[in-house]
Design a protein around this motif. Sequence first.
Motif, PDB file in Angstrom:
ATOM      1  N   THR A 196      17.283   2.892  26.806  1.00 47.31           N
ATOM      2  CA  THR A 196      16.403   3.939  26.299  1.00 47.31           C
ATOM      3  C   THR A 196      15.966   4.782  27.486  1.00 47.31           C
ATOM      4  O   THR A 196      15.461   4.242  28.478  1.00 47.31           O
ATOM      5  CB  THR A 196      15.178   3.349  25.582  1.00 47.31           C
ATOM      6  OG1 THR A 196      15.629   2.524  24.505  1.00 47.31           O
ATOM      7  CG2 THR A 196      14.285   4.452  25.038  1.00 47.31           C
ATOM      8  N   LEU A 197      16.178   6.090  27.382  1.00 44.52           N
ATOM      9  CA  LEU A 197      15.919   6.988  28.510  1.00 44.52           C
ATOM     10  C   LEU A 197      15.188   8.226  28.007  1.00 44.52           C
ATOM     11  O   LEU A 197      15.601   8.828  27.002  1.00 44.52           O
ATOM     12  CB  LEU A 197      17.244   7.361  29.174  1.00 44.52           C
ATOM     13  CG  LEU A 197      17.201   8.196  30.451  1.00 44.52           C
ATOM     14  CD1 LEU A 197      18.392   7.857  31.356  1.00 44.52           C
ATOM     15  CD2 LEU A 197      17.230   9.703  30.146  1.00 44.52           C
ATOM     16  N   ARG A 198      14.142   8.592  28.698  1.00 47.82           N
ATOM     17  CA  ARG A 198      13.386   9.814  28.387  1.00 47.82           C
ATOM     18  C   ARG A 198      13.333  10.689  29.627  1.00 47.82           C
ATOM     19  O   ARG A 198      13.020  10.195  30.715  1.00 47.82           O
ATOM     20  CB  ARG A 198      11.970   9.479  27.918  1.00 47.82           C
ATOM     21  CG  ARG A 198      11.926   8.726  26.607  1.00 47.82           C
ATOM     22  CD  ARG A 198      10.504   8.357  26.194  1.00 47.82           C
ATOM     23  NE  ARG A 198      10.509   7.574  24.958  1.00 47.82           N
ATOM     24  CZ  ARG A 198      10.662   6.251  24.915  1.00 47.82           C
ATOM     25  NH1 ARG A 198      10.818   5.568  26.058  1.00 47.82           N
ATOM     26  NH2 ARG A 198      10.679   5.615  23.766  1.00 47.82           N
ATOM     27  N   LEU A 199      13.619  11.979  29.446  1.00 45.80           N
ATOM     28  CA  LEU A 199      13.686  12.928  30.561  1.00 45.80           C
ATOM     29  C   LEU A 199      12.890  14.178  30.236  1.00 45.80           C
ATOM     30  O   LEU A 199      13.013  14.731  29.140  1.00 45.80           O
ATOM     31  CB  LEU A 199      15.148  13.304  30.828  1.00 45.80           C
ATOM     32  CG  LEU A 199      15.411  14.401  31.865  1.00 45.80           C
ATOM     33  CD1 LEU A 199      15.026  13.945  33.273  1.00 45.80           C
ATOM     34  CD2 LEU A 199      16.877  14.826  31.831  1.00 45.80           C
ATOM     35  N   ILE A 213      13.229   4.946  32.098  1.00 45.56           N
ATOM     36  CA  ILE A 213      14.465   4.239  31.770  1.00 45.56           C
ATOM     37  C   ILE A 213      14.142   2.768  31.553  1.00 45.56           C
ATOM     38  O   ILE A 213      13.548   2.126  32.422  1.00 45.56           O
ATOM     39  CB  ILE A 213      15.527   4.359  32.882  1.00 45.56           C
ATOM     40  CG1 ILE A 213      15.870   5.819  33.173  1.00 45.56           C
ATOM     41  CG2 ILE A 213      16.791   3.592  32.492  1.00 45.56           C
ATOM     42  CD1 ILE A 213      16.789   6.006  34.373  1.00 45.56           C
ATOM     43  N   GLU A 214      14.535   2.275  30.395  1.00 47.20           N
ATOM     44  CA  GLU A 214      14.497   0.836  30.145  1.00 47.20           C
ATOM     45  C   GLU A 214      15.908   0.415  29.770  1.00 47.20           C
ATOM     46  O   GLU A 214      16.462   0.897  28.772  1.00 47.20           O
ATOM     47  CB  GLU A 214      13.526   0.495  29.024  1.00 47.20           C
ATOM     48  CG  GLU A 214      13.389  -1.002  28.806  1.00 47.20           C
ATOM     49  CD  GLU A 214      12.355  -1.364  27.758  1.00 47.20           C
ATOM     50  OE1 GLU A 214      12.335  -2.534  27.354  1.00 47.20           O
ATOM     51  OE2 GLU A 214      11.584  -0.470  27.354  1.00 47.20           O
ATOM     52  N   LEU A 253      21.736   9.471  31.252  1.00 51.30           N
ATOM     53  CA  LEU A 253      21.000  10.518  31.970  1.00 51.30           C
ATOM     54  C   LEU A 253      21.699  11.861  31.820  1.00 51.30           C
ATOM     55  O   LEU A 253      21.043  12.897  31.632  1.00 51.30           O
ATOM     56  CB  LEU A 253      20.860  10.143  33.447  1.00 51.30           C
ATOM     57  CG  LEU A 253      20.055  11.119  34.310  1.00 51.30           C
ATOM     58  CD1 LEU A 253      18.634  11.287  33.790  1.00 51.30           C
ATOM     59  CD2 LEU A 253      20.033  10.651  35.767  1.00 51.30           C
ATOM     60  N   GLY A 254      23.015  11.872  31.880  1.00 49.43           N
ATOM     61  CA  GLY A 254      23.761  13.110  31.679  1.00 49.43           C
ATOM     62  C   GLY A 254      23.568  13.672  30.285  1.00 49.43           C
ATOM     63  O   GLY A 254      23.381  14.885  30.103  1.00 49.43           O
ATOM     64  N   PHE A 267      27.272  10.570  35.427  1.00 53.09           N
ATOM     65  CA  PHE A 267      26.253  11.593  35.210  1.00 53.09           C
ATOM     66  C   PHE A 267      26.881  12.985  35.141  1.00 53.09           C
ATOM     67  O   PHE A 267      26.616  13.753  34.211  1.00 53.09           O
ATOM     68  CB  PHE A 267      25.200  11.542  36.321  1.00 53.09           C
ATOM     69  CG  PHE A 267      24.261  12.704  36.285  1.00 53.09           C
ATOM     70  CD1 PHE A 267      23.332  12.835  35.263  1.00 53.09           C
ATOM     71  CD2 PHE A 267      24.315  13.683  37.276  1.00 53.09           C
ATOM     72  CE1 PHE A 267      22.470  13.926  35.215  1.00 53.09           C
ATOM     73  CE2 PHE A 267      23.444  14.769  37.238  1.00 53.09           C
ATOM     74  CZ  PHE A 267      22.526  14.895  36.208  1.00 53.09           C
ATOM     75  N   ALA A 268      27.729  13.330  36.117  1.00 48.61           N
ATOM     76  CA  ALA A 268      28.339  14.663  36.158  1.00 48.61           C
ATOM     77  C   ALA A 268      29.184  14.926  34.916  1.00 48.61           C
ATOM     78  O   ALA A 268      29.138  16.021  34.335  1.00 48.61           O
ATOM     79  CB  ALA A 268      29.184  14.824  37.420  1.00 48.61           C
ATOM     80  N   MET A 269      29.958  13.925  34.486  1.00 46.16           N
ATOM     81  CA  MET A 269      30.814  14.104  33.312  1.00 46.16           C
ATOM     82  C   MET A 269      29.974  14.320  32.052  1.00 46.16           C
ATOM     83  O   MET A 269      30.295  15.175  31.225  1.00 46.16           O
ATOM     84  CB  MET A 269      31.729  12.891  33.125  1.00 46.16           C
ATOM     85  CG  MET A 269      32.727  12.649  34.245  1.00 46.16           C
ATOM     86  SD  MET A 269      33.856  14.030  34.516  1.00 46.16           S
ATOM     87  CE  MET A 269      33.573  14.329  36.254  1.00 46.16           C
ATOM     88  N   SER A 270      28.916  13.543  31.911  1.00 44.44           N
ATOM     89  CA  SER A 270      28.099  13.639  30.697  1.00 44.44           C
ATOM     90  C   SER A 270      27.147  14.831  30.730  1.00 44.44           C
ATOM     91  O   SER A 270      26.795  15.371  29.682  1.00 44.44           O
ATOM     92  CB  SER A 270      27.307  12.345  30.500  1.00 44.44           C
ATOM     93  OG  SER A 270      28.191  11.267  30.274  1.00 44.44           O
ATOM     94  N   ALA A 271      26.718  15.237  31.922  1.00 42.92           N
ATOM     95  CA  ALA A 271      25.825  16.398  32.057  1.00 42.92           C
ATOM     96  C   ALA A 271      26.597  17.713  32.063  1.00 42.92           C
ATOM     97  O   ALA A 271      25.988  18.782  32.063  1.00 42.92           O
ATOM     98  CB  ALA A 271      24.990  16.280  33.325  1.00 42.92           C
ATOM     99  N   LEU A 272      27.919  17.635  32.097  1.00 40.09           N
ATOM    100  CA  LEU A 272      28.785  18.824  32.086  1.00 40.09           C
ATOM    101  C   LEU A 272      28.469  19.750  33.256  1.00 40.09           C
ATOM    102  O   LEU A 272      28.288  20.954  33.097  1.00 40.09           O
ATOM    103  CB  LEU A 272      28.656  19.570  30.754  1.00 40.09           C
ATOM    104  CG  LEU A 272      28.934  18.750  29.492  1.00 40.09           C
ATOM    105  CD1 LEU A 272      28.724  19.600  28.239  1.00 40.09           C
ATOM    106  CD2 LEU A 272      30.343  18.175  29.512  1.00 40.09           C
ATOM    107  N   LEU A 273      28.424  19.157  34.444  1.00 41.76           N
ATOM    108  CA  LEU A 273      28.163  19.961  35.635  1.00 41.76           C
ATOM    109  C   LEU A 273      29.099  19.562  36.767  1.00 41.76           C
ATOM    110  O   LEU A 273      29.696  18.481  36.760  1.00 41.76           O
ATOM    111  CB  LEU A 273      26.691  19.844  36.064  1.00 41.76           C
ATOM    112  CG  LEU A 273      26.058  18.473  36.261  1.00 41.76           C
ATOM    113  CD1 LEU A 273      26.431  17.858  37.596  1.00 41.76           C
ATOM    114  CD2 LEU A 273      24.544  18.597  36.145  1.00 41.76           C
ATOM    115  N   THR A 274      29.245  20.471  37.706  1.00 47.79           N
ATOM    116  CA  THR A 274      30.032  20.233  38.906  1.00 47.79           C
ATOM    117  C   THR A 274      29.092  19.743  39.994  1.00 47.79           C
ATOM    118  O   THR A 274      28.057  20.352  40.250  1.00 47.79           O
ATOM    119  CB  THR A 274      30.733  21.529  39.362  1.00 47.79           C
ATOM    120  OG1 THR A 274      31.616  21.959  38.326  1.00 47.79           O
ATOM    121  CG2 THR A 274      31.525  21.312  40.636  1.00 47.79           C
ATOM    122  N   LEU A 275      29.479  18.632  40.634  1.00 43.39           N
ATOM    123  CA  LEU A 275      28.611  17.988  41.606  1.00 43.39           C
ATOM    124  C   LEU A 275      29.424  17.604  42.832  1.00 43.39           C
ATOM    125  O   LEU A 275      30.426  16.900  42.719  1.00 43.39           O
ATOM    126  CB  LEU A 275      27.991  16.744  40.969  1.00 43.39           C
ATOM    127  CG  LEU A 275      26.877  16.003  41.710  1.00 43.39           C
ATOM    128  CD1 LEU A 275      25.641  16.882  41.835  1.00 43.39           C
ATOM    129  CD2 LEU A 275      26.534  14.720  40.971  1.00 43.39           C
TER     130      LEU A 275
END
Length: 198
Positions: free
Chosen positions: A19-22, A56-57, A77-78, A144-152
């Motif tokens: 479980t994640l909250r952002l 995050i739990e 997270l992504g 994270f990068a794959m799921s957030a759809l960003l280049t890192l």
Amino acid sequence: MDTARTATIHRVTSETDITLRLNLDGTGQSRIATGIGFFDHMLTALARHGLFDLEIEAKGDLHIDFHHTTEDIGIALGQAFVRAIGDKRGIRRFGHALVPLDEALSEVVVDISGRPFLAWSVDFTRDKIGEMDTELFEEFFRAFAMSALLTLHVTQKAGRNCHHIAEASFKAAARALRMAAEPDPRAAGSIPSTKGVL
């Protein structure tokens, strides 16, 4: 821009329950419980220096190893980042940071582009920091990068102490993500792309 850039993700597999909250526009408050002490330390630094509020739990199959938990937290997270950032209207899009920690120096560059990619150039001379395998940091950032759809791009510029190298990398990622996700006061709510969509 919508002022409530928040997301909650509950990801359950046969290997993990997360479980994640952002909140992208937080103050750096965090409550992290992954079952992996050093990873908790790194995620706390990510929240603090990105000024993200992050909870995050995670319960994972740590009796096997830390891989599934680390990777699945990166995925969650992504997913939260994508949901919270919305249509990316009015953001800066690009961010970069060069962060030292004693002898270590890490550079992170990010593009919230809609095109997932990780370039990883970090070398650890030890297999573990605490109980965590150092190879799992790359797995976290890739997920994270794959799921957030960003280049890192994460690049180690200097360093010998593995703790310092890892921590500088997470702090640099935090600062770069903060910069890229921030509203640009000159953008007037437009999409930061000549294509009109990201």
